[in-house]
Design a protein around this motif. Structure first.
Motif, PDB file in Angstrom:
ATOM      1  N   PHE A  85      33.412  49.742  43.622  1.00 18.27           N
ATOM      2  CA  PHE A  85      34.307  50.628  44.009  1.00 18.27           C
ATOM      3  C   PHE A  85      35.115  51.251  43.011  1.00 18.27           C
ATOM      4  CE2 PHE A  85      34.875  48.351  48.315  1.00 18.27           C
ATOM      5  CZ  PHE A  85      34.733  49.510  48.991  1.00 18.27           C
ATOM      6  N   LEU A  86      35.574  52.317  43.119  1.00 17.74           N
ATOM      7  CA  LEU A  86      36.562  53.291  42.343  1.00 17.74           C
ATOM      8  C   LEU A  86      37.857  53.427  43.171  1.00 17.74           C
ATOM      9  CD1 LEU A  86      34.059  56.156  41.270  1.00 17.74           C
ATOM     10  CD2 LEU A  86      34.590  54.025  40.218  1.00 17.74           C
ATOM     11  N   THR A  87      38.887  52.878  42.469  1.00 14.10           N
ATOM     12  CA  THR A  87      40.253  52.912  43.101  1.00 14.10           C
ATOM     13  C   THR A  87      41.307  53.828  42.332  1.00 14.10           C
ATOM     14  OG1 THR A  87      41.081  50.962  42.277  1.00 14.10           O
ATOM     15  CG2 THR A  87      39.548  50.718  44.161  1.00 14.10           C
ATOM     16  N   ALA A  88      42.218  54.071  43.049  1.00 15.82           N
ATOM     17  CA  ALA A  88      43.482  54.466  42.224  1.00 15.82           C
ATOM     18  C   ALA A  88      44.004  53.345  41.601  1.00 15.82           C
ATOM     19  CB  ALA A  88      44.473  55.294  43.045  1.00 15.82           C
ATOM     20  N   ALA A  89      44.892  53.625  40.366  1.00 13.22           N
ATOM     21  CA  ALA A  89      45.369  52.644  39.702  1.00 13.22           C
ATOM     22  C   ALA A  89      46.541  51.753  40.429  1.00 13.22           C
ATOM     23  CB  ALA A  89      46.200  53.152  38.438  1.00 13.22           C
ATOM     24  N   ASP A  90      47.270  52.537  41.456  1.00 16.60           N
ATOM     25  CA  ASP A  90      48.295  51.898  42.252  1.00 16.60           C
ATOM     26  C   ASP A  90      47.675  51.132  43.556  1.00 16.60           C
ATOM     27  OD1 ASP A  90      47.925  54.151  43.301  1.00 16.60           O
ATOM     28  OD2 ASP A  90      50.096  54.532  43.430  1.00 16.60           O
ATOM     29  N   ASP A  91      46.369  51.155  43.778  1.00 10.27           N
ATOM     30  CA  ASP A  91      45.843  50.900  45.078  1.00 10.27           C
ATOM     31  C   ASP A  91      45.447  49.504  45.103  1.00 10.27           C
ATOM     32  OD1 ASP A  91      46.458  53.239  46.268  1.00 10.27           O
ATOM     33  OD2 ASP A  91      44.617  54.125  46.209  1.00 10.27           O
ATOM     34  N   GLU A  92      46.328  48.402  44.859  1.00 13.18           N
ATOM     35  CA  GLU A  92      45.751  46.917  44.759  1.00 13.18           C
ATOM     36  C   GLU A  92      45.662  46.467  45.940  1.00 13.18           C
ATOM     37  OE1 GLU A  92      47.586  42.680  43.605  1.00 13.18           O
ATOM     38  OE2 GLU A  92      48.830  44.230  43.252  1.00 13.18           O
ATOM     39  N   VAL A  93      46.286  47.049  47.110  1.00 14.31           N
ATOM     40  CA  VAL A  93      45.755  46.720  48.494  1.00 14.31           C
ATOM     41  C   VAL A  93      44.417  47.012  48.721  1.00 14.31           C
ATOM     42  CG1 VAL A  93      46.470  46.943  50.836  1.00 14.31           C
ATOM     43  CG2 VAL A  93      48.248  46.541  49.286  1.00 14.31           C
ATOM     44  N   ASP A  94      44.052  48.298  48.391  1.00 11.56           N
ATOM     45  CA  ASP A  94      42.732  48.752  48.822  1.00 11.56           C
ATOM     46  C   ASP A  94      41.861  48.020  48.046  1.00 11.56           C
ATOM     47  OD1 ASP A  94      43.558  50.708  50.572  1.00 11.56           O
ATOM     48  OD2 ASP A  94      43.391  52.378  48.916  1.00 11.56           O
ATOM     49  N   ARG A  95      41.884  47.507  46.724  1.00 12.71           N
ATOM     50  CA  ARG A  95      40.909  46.890  45.969  1.00 12.71           C
ATOM     51  C   ARG A  95      40.632  45.449  46.565  1.00 12.71           C
ATOM     52  NH1 ARG A  95      44.084  49.057  41.877  1.00 12.71           N
ATOM     53  NH2 ARG A  95      45.312  46.804  41.172  1.00 12.71           N
ATOM     54  N   VAL A  96      41.695  44.792  46.960  1.00 12.61           N
ATOM     55  CA  VAL A  96      41.687  43.457  47.611  1.00 12.61           C
ATOM     56  C   VAL A  96      41.011  43.665  48.983  1.00 12.61           C
ATOM     57  CG1 VAL A  96      42.842  41.600  48.647  1.00 12.61           C
ATOM     58  CG2 VAL A  96      43.739  42.667  46.543  1.00 12.61           C
ATOM     59  N   VAL A  97      41.319  44.647  49.529  1.00 13.76           N
ATOM     60  CA  VAL A  97      40.339  44.854  51.048  1.00 13.76           C
ATOM     61  C   VAL A  97      39.090  45.128  50.841  1.00 13.76           C
ATOM     62  CG1 VAL A  97      40.137  46.269  53.073  1.00 13.76           C
ATOM     63  CG2 VAL A  97      42.538  45.462  52.241  1.00 13.76           C
ATOM     64  N   GLY A  98      38.803  45.965  49.563  1.00 12.03           N
ATOM     65  CA  GLY A  98      37.233  46.395  49.454  1.00 12.03           C
ATOM     66  C   GLY A  98      36.563  44.900  48.840  1.00 12.03           C
ATOM     67  N   LEU A  99      37.286  44.049  48.053  1.00  9.75           N
ATOM     68  CA  LEU A  99      36.702  42.918  47.576  1.00  9.75           C
ATOM     69  C   LEU A  99      36.463  41.915  48.959  1.00  9.75           C
ATOM     70  CD1 LEU A  99      38.457  41.983  44.246  1.00  9.75           C
ATOM     71  CD2 LEU A  99      36.332  43.012  44.553  1.00  9.75           C
ATOM     72  N   ALA A 103      32.774  43.922  48.561  1.00  4.59           N
ATOM     73  CA  ALA A 103      32.293  44.752  47.282  1.00  4.59           C
ATOM     74  C   ALA A 103      32.042  43.802  46.122  1.00  4.59           C
ATOM     75  CB  ALA A 103      33.538  45.677  46.949  1.00  4.59           C
ATOM     76  N   ASP A 104      31.415  44.236  45.254  1.00  2.00           N
ATOM     77  CA  ASP A 104      31.094  43.294  43.943  1.00  2.00           C
ATOM     78  C   ASP A 104      32.158  43.548  42.940  1.00  2.00           C
ATOM     79  OD1 ASP A 104      28.204  41.881  44.551  1.00  2.00           O
ATOM     80  OD2 ASP A 104      28.001  43.706  45.479  1.00  2.00           O
ATOM     81  N   ASP A 105      32.460  44.655  42.563  1.00  3.86           N
ATOM     82  CA  ASP A 105      33.423  44.726  41.601  1.00  3.86           C
ATOM     83  C   ASP A 105      34.158  45.959  41.881  1.00  3.86           C
ATOM     84  OD1 ASP A 105      34.658  44.534  39.007  1.00  3.86           O
ATOM     85  OD2 ASP A 105      32.784  44.431  37.839  1.00  3.86           O
ATOM     86  N   TYR A 106      35.019  46.317  40.906  1.00  2.40           N
ATOM     87  CA  TYR A 106      35.789  47.764  41.019  1.00  2.40           C
ATOM     88  C   TYR A 106      36.136  48.019  39.818  1.00  2.40           C
ATOM     89  CZ  TYR A 106      39.972  45.213  40.444  1.00  2.40           C
ATOM     90  OH  TYR A 106      41.046  44.322  39.834  1.00  2.40           O
ATOM     91  N   LEU A 107      36.517  49.483  39.617  1.00  2.00           N
ATOM     92  CA  LEU A 107      37.145  50.073  38.455  1.00  2.00           C
ATOM     93  C   LEU A 107      38.368  51.146  39.027  1.00  2.00           C
ATOM     94  CD1 LEU A 107      34.266  51.491  36.345  1.00  2.00           C
ATOM     95  CD2 LEU A 107      36.204  49.743  35.478  1.00  2.00           C
ATOM     96  N   THR A 108      39.484  51.086  38.324  1.00  2.00           N
ATOM     97  CA  THR A 108      40.547  51.961  38.380  1.00  2.00           C
ATOM     98  C   THR A 108      40.545  53.206  37.586  1.00  2.00           C
ATOM     99  OG1 THR A 108      41.832  50.772  36.812  1.00  2.00           O
ATOM    100  CG2 THR A 108      41.889  50.014  39.210  1.00  2.00           C
ATOM    101  N   LYS A 109      40.920  54.179  38.545  1.00  2.00           N
ATOM    102  CA  LYS A 109      41.002  55.675  37.884  1.00  2.00           C
ATOM    103  C   LYS A 109      42.278  55.731  37.035  1.00  2.00           C
ATOM    104  CE  LYS A 109      38.161  57.878  41.575  1.00  2.00           C
ATOM    105  NZ  LYS A 109      38.322  58.965  42.724  1.00  2.00           N
ATOM    106  N   PRO A 110      41.993  56.402  35.974  1.00  2.00           N
ATOM    107  CA  PRO A 110      41.001  57.094  35.149  1.00  2.00           C
ATOM    108  C   PRO A 110      40.262  55.866  34.400  1.00  2.00           C
ATOM    109  CG  PRO A 110      43.042  57.462  33.955  1.00  2.00           C
ATOM    110  CD  PRO A 110      43.545  56.827  35.286  1.00  2.00           C
ATOM    111  N   PHE A 111      38.783  55.881  34.441  1.00  2.00           N
ATOM    112  CA  PHE A 111      38.028  54.926  33.838  1.00  2.00           C
ATOM    113  C   PHE A 111      37.195  55.510  32.824  1.00  2.00           C
ATOM    114  CE2 PHE A 111      35.998  56.705  37.554  1.00  2.00           C
ATOM    115  CZ  PHE A 111      34.859  56.913  37.069  1.00  2.00           C
ATOM    116  N   SER A 112      36.518  54.630  31.986  1.00  2.00           N
ATOM    117  CA  SER A 112      35.838  55.107  30.878  1.00  2.00           C
ATOM    118  C   SER A 112      34.417  55.028  31.781  1.00  2.00           C
ATOM    119  CB  SER A 112      35.563  54.076  29.792  1.00  2.00           C
ATOM    120  OG  SER A 112      34.428  54.205  29.046  1.00  2.00           O
TER     121      SER A 112
END
Length: 230
Positions: A85-99, A103-112
């Motif tokens: 997943f690609l998520t906004a830096a402040d979207d912790e809820v979305d990251r948790v829901v995605g996992l 989902a196997d992993d996530y990166l927050t924007k901006p990312f390398s």
């Protein structure tokens, strides 16, 4: 002779910001992947079902259906293609829901973009599994590393690549207590700044799938261990 792209396989990228999509495509192609880019959730979902990629890079905030819904529909159809997943830096809820949706992993924007490629390789290594064949058993649960199968009372249970490797890593060393940082490094392949909440969410997912038979025990203030349920 197979091309480098054919050896790496196809990655479906679902991202509605053209600049980000183009950057991800460039780095993945440079690393030898084939890339199929799509700008909304419906198109991305259709592409995954049609093209059968080796992995999906999926933005959460998309036009139409969002990334979490795309992931939910894939898992509901028993499609366990690795998802990053690609998520906004402040979207912790979305990251948790995605996992929680698989989902196997996530990166927050901006990312390398280099980190994205490295994370993708880590996910694919987990999917490939170890070179040696091992079967671990604790109570009613068994893990077959060659077939990458988790069984409960000899019936297979669907696991994502990351859930599988987390459980296998713990069951390979029964009784050994691992900190969250150690599990991040061993299973995900990166350090603690990625966030130990990721470990907790995946442990919860494993326990949810195995119920009372789950061998994972919480060691308060330390981390997790695997042992036969009493």
């Amino acid at each position: 002779m197979l091309t480098e792209t054919q050896r790496r396989g196809l990655v479906v990228v679902v991202e509605d910001e053209p600049a980000i999509s183009d950057l991800v495509r460039m780095y993945l192609v440079r690393d030898g992947f084939g890339v199929s880019c799509h700008g909304d959730g419906e198109a991305g979902l259709a592409a995954v079902r049609r093209e059968r990629p080796v992995a999906v890079v999926l933005d959460i905030r998309l036009p139409g259906i969002d990334g979490t819904e795309v992931c939910r529909r894939l898992r509901a159809a028993d499609d366990w293609t690795p998802v990053l997943f690609l998520t906004a830096a402040d979207d912790e809820v979305d990251r948790v829901v995605g996992l929680e949706l698989g989902a196997d992993d996530y990166l927050t924007k901006p990312f390398s973009p280099r980190e994205l490629v490295a994370r993708l390789h880590a996910v694919l290594r987990r999917t490939a599994g170890p070179a040696t064949h091992r079967v671990y058993r604790l109570g009613r649960v068994s893990v077959d590393t060659e077939r990458r199968r988790v069984s409960l009372d000899d019936a297979p249970v669907p696991f994502t690549a990351t859930e599988f490797d987390l459980l296998a890593h713990l069951m390979a060393r029964p009784g050994r207590v691992f900190t969250r940082d150690e599990l991040l490094a061993a299973v995900w392949g990166y350090a603690a700044q990625a966030g130990t909440r990721t470990v907790d969410v995946h442990v919860a997912q494993v326990r949810g799938k195995l119920g009372a038979a789950s061998p994972i025990r919480t060691v308060r203030g330390v981390g997790y261990a695997a042992e036969s349920p009493s």
